[in-house]
Scaffold this motif. Structure first.
Motif, PDB file in Angstrom:
ATOM      1  N   LEU A 101      -5.327   3.928  -6.565  1.00 23.30           N
ATOM      2  CA  LEU A 101      -6.268   2.827  -6.723  1.00 23.30           C
ATOM      3  C   LEU A 101      -7.631   3.460  -6.922  1.00 23.30           C
ATOM      4  CD1 LEU A 101      -3.860   1.497  -5.145  1.00 23.30           C
ATOM      5  CD2 LEU A 101      -5.546  -0.029  -4.175  1.00 23.30           C
ATOM      6  N   GLU A 102      -8.336   3.051  -7.979  1.00 18.05           N
ATOM      7  CA  GLU A 102      -9.652   3.625  -8.246  1.00 18.05           C
ATOM      8  C   GLU A 102     -10.621   2.555  -8.709  1.00 18.05           C
ATOM      9  OE1 GLU A 102     -11.751   7.305 -10.650  1.00 18.05           O
ATOM     10  OE2 GLU A 102      -9.642   6.898 -10.967  1.00 18.05           O
ATOM     11  N   VAL A 103     -11.776   2.522  -8.071  1.00 17.16           N
ATOM     12  CA  VAL A 103     -12.849   1.586  -8.413  1.00 17.16           C
ATOM     13  C   VAL A 103     -13.693   2.201  -9.518  1.00 17.16           C
ATOM     14  CG1 VAL A 103     -14.907   0.397  -7.554  1.00 17.16           C
ATOM     15  CG2 VAL A 103     -12.926   0.686  -6.059  1.00 17.16           C
ATOM     16  N   GLN A 104     -14.096   1.371 -10.460  1.00 13.63           N
ATOM     17  CA  GLN A 104     -15.039   1.794 -11.491  1.00 13.63           C
ATOM     18  C   GLN A 104     -16.177   0.785 -11.499  1.00 13.63           C
ATOM     19  OE1 GLN A 104     -12.509   2.045 -14.944  1.00 13.63           O
ATOM     20  NE2 GLN A 104     -11.727   4.026 -14.323  1.00 13.63           N
ATOM     21  N   SER A 105     -17.396   1.293 -11.281  1.00 19.07           N
ATOM     22  CA  SER A 105     -18.567   0.434 -11.169  1.00 19.07           C
ATOM     23  C   SER A 105     -19.789   1.183 -11.685  1.00 19.07           C
ATOM     24  CB  SER A 105     -18.776   0.036  -9.702  1.00 19.07           C
ATOM     25  OG  SER A 105     -19.942  -0.744  -9.562  1.00 19.07           O
ATOM     26  N   PRO A 106     -20.811   0.466 -12.135  1.00 18.53           N
ATOM     27  CA  PRO A 106     -22.018   1.143 -12.602  1.00 18.53           C
ATOM     28  C   PRO A 106     -22.819   1.809 -11.471  1.00 18.53           C
ATOM     29  CG  PRO A 106     -22.334  -1.235 -12.663  1.00 18.53           C
ATOM     30  CD  PRO A 106     -20.903  -0.987 -12.315  1.00 18.53           C
ATOM     31  N   GLU A 107     -22.548   1.423 -10.218  1.00 11.19           N
ATOM     32  CA  GLU A 107     -23.261   2.024  -9.093  1.00 11.19           C
ATOM     33  C   GLU A 107     -22.269   2.500  -8.034  1.00 11.19           C
ATOM     34  OE1 GLU A 107     -26.853   0.321  -7.637  1.00 11.19           O
ATOM     35  OE2 GLU A 107     -27.153  -0.838  -9.480  1.00 11.19           O
ATOM     36  N   ASP A 108     -22.768   3.178  -7.033  1.00 11.58           N
ATOM     37  CA  ASP A 108     -21.956   3.759  -5.974  1.00 11.58           C
ATOM     38  C   ASP A 108     -21.204   2.676  -5.189  1.00 11.58           C
ATOM     39  OD1 ASP A 108     -20.888   5.679  -4.347  1.00 11.58           O
ATOM     40  OD2 ASP A 108     -22.787   6.381  -3.532  1.00 11.58           O
ATOM     41  N   THR A 109     -19.904   2.874  -5.002  1.00 12.40           N
ATOM     42  CA  THR A 109     -19.071   1.928  -4.260  1.00 12.40           C
ATOM     43  C   THR A 109     -18.335   2.621  -3.119  1.00 12.40           C
ATOM     44  OG1 THR A 109     -17.217   2.308  -5.775  1.00 12.40           O
ATOM     45  CG2 THR A 109     -18.655   0.427  -6.255  1.00 12.40           C
ATOM     46  N   THR A 110     -17.850   1.821  -2.198  1.00  8.75           N
ATOM     47  CA  THR A 110     -17.019   2.297  -1.095  1.00  8.75           C
ATOM     48  C   THR A 110     -15.757   1.444  -1.060  1.00  8.75           C
ATOM     49  OG1 THR A 110     -18.005   0.791   0.520  1.00  8.75           O
ATOM     50  CG2 THR A 110     -19.066   2.945   0.244  1.00  8.75           C
ATOM     51  N   MET A 111     -14.749   1.892  -0.317  1.00 13.31           N
ATOM     52  CA  MET A 111     -13.497   1.150  -0.248  1.00 13.31           C
ATOM     53  C   MET A 111     -12.893   1.252   1.142  1.00 13.31           C
ATOM     54  SD  MET A 111      -9.937   1.804  -2.331  1.00 13.31           S
ATOM     55  CE  MET A 111     -10.493   1.274  -3.913  1.00 13.31           C
ATOM     56  N   ILE A 112     -12.334   0.133   1.591  1.00 13.02           N
ATOM     57  CA  ILE A 112     -11.580   0.089   2.853  1.00 13.02           C
ATOM     58  C   ILE A 112     -10.243  -0.573   2.536  1.00 13.02           C
ATOM     59  CG2 ILE A 112     -11.461  -0.825   5.201  1.00 13.02           C
ATOM     60  CD1 ILE A 112     -14.590  -1.022   5.049  1.00 13.02           C
ATOM     61  N   ILE A 113      -9.169   0.037   3.018  1.00  9.95           N
ATOM     62  CA  ILE A 113      -7.838  -0.527   2.828  1.00  9.95           C
ATOM     63  C   ILE A 113      -7.145  -0.574   4.184  1.00  9.95           C
ATOM     64  CG2 ILE A 113      -5.577  -0.262   1.732  1.00  9.95           C
ATOM     65  CD1 ILE A 113      -6.967   1.124  -0.593  1.00  9.95           C
ATOM     66  N   LYS A 114      -6.636  -1.768   4.531  1.00  9.37           N
ATOM     67  CA  LYS A 114      -5.858  -1.940   5.759  1.00  9.37           C
ATOM     68  C   LYS A 114      -4.455  -2.358   5.355  1.00  9.37           C
ATOM     69  CE  LYS A 114      -9.402  -3.465   9.038  1.00  9.37           C
ATOM     70  NZ  LYS A 114      -9.743  -4.540   9.994  1.00  9.37           N
ATOM     71  N   GLY A 115      -3.463  -1.675   5.925  1.00  8.46           N
ATOM     72  CA  GLY A 115      -2.091  -2.016   5.588  1.00  8.46           C
ATOM     73  C   GLY A 115      -1.113  -1.328   6.498  1.00  8.46           C
ATOM     74  N   PRO A 116       0.163  -1.309   6.098  1.00  5.99           N
ATOM     75  CA  PRO A 116       1.186  -0.653   6.905  1.00  5.99           C
ATOM     76  C   PRO A 116       0.780   0.790   7.225  1.00  5.99           C
ATOM     77  CG  PRO A 116       2.193  -1.854   5.109  1.00  5.99           C
ATOM     78  CD  PRO A 116       0.712  -1.890   4.882  1.00  5.99           C
ATOM     79  N   GLY A 117       0.785   1.107   8.459  1.00  5.07           N
ATOM     80  CA  GLY A 117       0.459   2.477   8.855  1.00  5.07           C
ATOM     81  C   GLY A 117      -0.992   2.734   9.173  1.00  5.07           C
ATOM     82  N   GLY A 118      -1.886   1.780   8.940  1.00  2.00           N
ATOM     83  CA  GLY A 118      -3.257   2.031   9.345  1.00  2.00           C
ATOM     84  C   GLY A 118      -4.339   1.521   8.428  1.00  2.00           C
ATOM     85  N   THR A 119      -5.516   2.117   8.623  1.00  3.35           N
ATOM     86  CA  THR A 119      -6.719   1.774   7.877  1.00  3.35           C
ATOM     87  C   THR A 119      -7.242   3.045   7.229  1.00  3.35           C
ATOM     88  OG1 THR A 119      -7.275   0.003   9.421  1.00  3.35           O
ATOM     89  CG2 THR A 119      -9.082   0.864   8.089  1.00  3.35           C
ATOM     90  N   TRP A 120      -7.663   2.919   5.963  1.00  4.14           N
ATOM     91  CA  TRP A 120      -8.192   4.069   5.240  1.00  4.14           C
ATOM     92  C   TRP A 120      -9.494   3.682   4.575  1.00  4.14           C
ATOM     93  CZ3 TRP A 120      -3.262   2.240   5.066  1.00  4.14           C
ATOM     94  CH2 TRP A 120      -2.296   3.047   5.651  1.00  4.14           C
ATOM     95  N   CYS A 121     -10.445   4.597   4.572  1.00  2.00           N
ATOM     96  CA  CYS A 121     -11.748   4.388   3.943  1.00  2.00           C
ATOM     97  C   CYS A 121     -11.979   5.484   2.916  1.00  2.00           C
ATOM     98  CB  CYS A 121     -12.866   4.443   4.978  1.00  2.00           C
ATOM     99  SG  CYS A 121     -12.724   3.209   6.283  1.00  2.00           S
ATOM    100  N   ASN A 122     -12.837   5.187   1.930  1.00  2.81           N
ATOM    101  CA  ASN A 122     -13.187   6.210   0.952  1.00  2.81           C
ATOM    102  C   ASN A 122     -14.532   5.917   0.320  1.00  2.81           C
ATOM    103  OD1 ASN A 122     -12.952   7.301  -2.133  1.00  2.81           O
ATOM    104  ND2 ASN A 122     -12.099   8.680  -0.611  1.00  2.81           N
ATOM    105  N   ASP A 123     -15.176   7.011  -0.054  1.00  2.67           N
ATOM    106  CA  ASP A 123     -16.428   6.997  -0.785  1.00  2.67           C
ATOM    107  C   ASP A 123     -16.407   8.234  -1.685  1.00  2.67           C
ATOM    108  OD1 ASP A 123     -19.073   6.563  -1.599  1.00  2.67           O
ATOM    109  OD2 ASP A 123     -19.850   7.789   0.020  1.00  2.67           O
ATOM    110  N   ASP A 124     -16.830   8.097  -2.909  1.00  2.00           N
ATOM    111  CA  ASP A 124     -16.954   9.214  -3.835  1.00  2.00           C
ATOM    112  C   ASP A 124     -15.630   9.920  -4.140  1.00  2.00           C
ATOM    113  OD1 ASP A 124     -19.626   8.581  -3.836  1.00  2.00           O
ATOM    114  OD2 ASP A 124     -20.157  10.107  -2.377  1.00  2.00           O
ATOM    115  N   PHE A 125     -14.591   9.151  -4.401  1.00  2.00           N
ATOM    116  CA  PHE A 125     -13.291   9.678  -4.813  1.00  2.00           C
ATOM    117  C   PHE A 125     -13.411  10.418  -6.143  1.00  2.00           C
ATOM    118  CE2 PHE A 125      -9.395   8.864  -7.318  1.00  2.00           C
ATOM    119  CZ  PHE A 125      -8.446   9.481  -6.529  1.00  2.00           C
TER     120      PHE A 125
END
Length: 166
Positions: A101-125
């Motif tokens: 999964l990858e976000v594409q945006s004109p400015e800096d974005t962050t991501m949080i995903i909650k699901g089976p097995g836990g929570t994951w965060c990302n910035d600057d993938f």
């Protein structure tokens, strides 16, 4: 030729051309698959189209660390600001050995995903864009896309693919 007849002929010609252009534009628009906006997605292995694209507006007024209930995960920091409710829900009908999964945006974005097995965060993938890659269990995932400024909303696309990166 009388002026009235000429004007009627020109108007009729103009209407025919307008109808032709309108029907052509509508046919082209209908044949292109529009991406989902803030939508829920359900996929299984070998889904199509791949990549699958959904759109939204990043940001909100709640800190990412509050939604994630932590300041960092193994996949990155829980930064930025998001809405209280997730932007997307991703339901996987079975396990994926590889999914990106990858976000594409004109400015800096962050991501949080909650699901089976836990929570994951990302910035600057990938540069300033957030993303997640790896093995995914079957189940339902909540996805938030954040912005760095409180209350700042930015357009983004989220691409989901099971094709290995080159």
């Amino acid at each position: 030729m009388p002026t009235k007849a000429l004007n009627r002929g020109m108007r009729l010609s103009f209407m025919i051309v307008t109808l032709f252009i309108t029907s052509t534009v509508n046919t082209v628009t209908d044949s292109q698959e529009a991406p989902t906006i803030f939508g829920d997605v359900t996929i299984g292995p070998q889904f199509s189209p791949d990549p699958l694209t959904v759109r939204g507006m990043s940001g909100g007024s709640i800190s990412g660390s509050q939604v994630a209930a932590r300041s960092e995960t193994a996949t990155g920091p829980c930064t930025g600001f998001v809405d209280e409710t997730p932007d997307h829900t991703l339901a996987l009908t079975s396990k994926f050995d590889y999914l990106k999964l990858e976000v594409q945006s004109p400015e800096d974005t962050t991501m949080i995903i909650k699901g089976p097995g836990g929570t994951w965060c990302n910035d600057d993938f990938d540069g300033k864009n957030a993303g997640m890659i790896g093995e995914w269990l079957a189940g339902t995932y909540q996805i938030w896309v954040g912005s760095y400024e409180n209350g700042k909303y930015l357009p983004y696309t989220l691409q989901i693919t099971e094709k290995l990166s080159k």
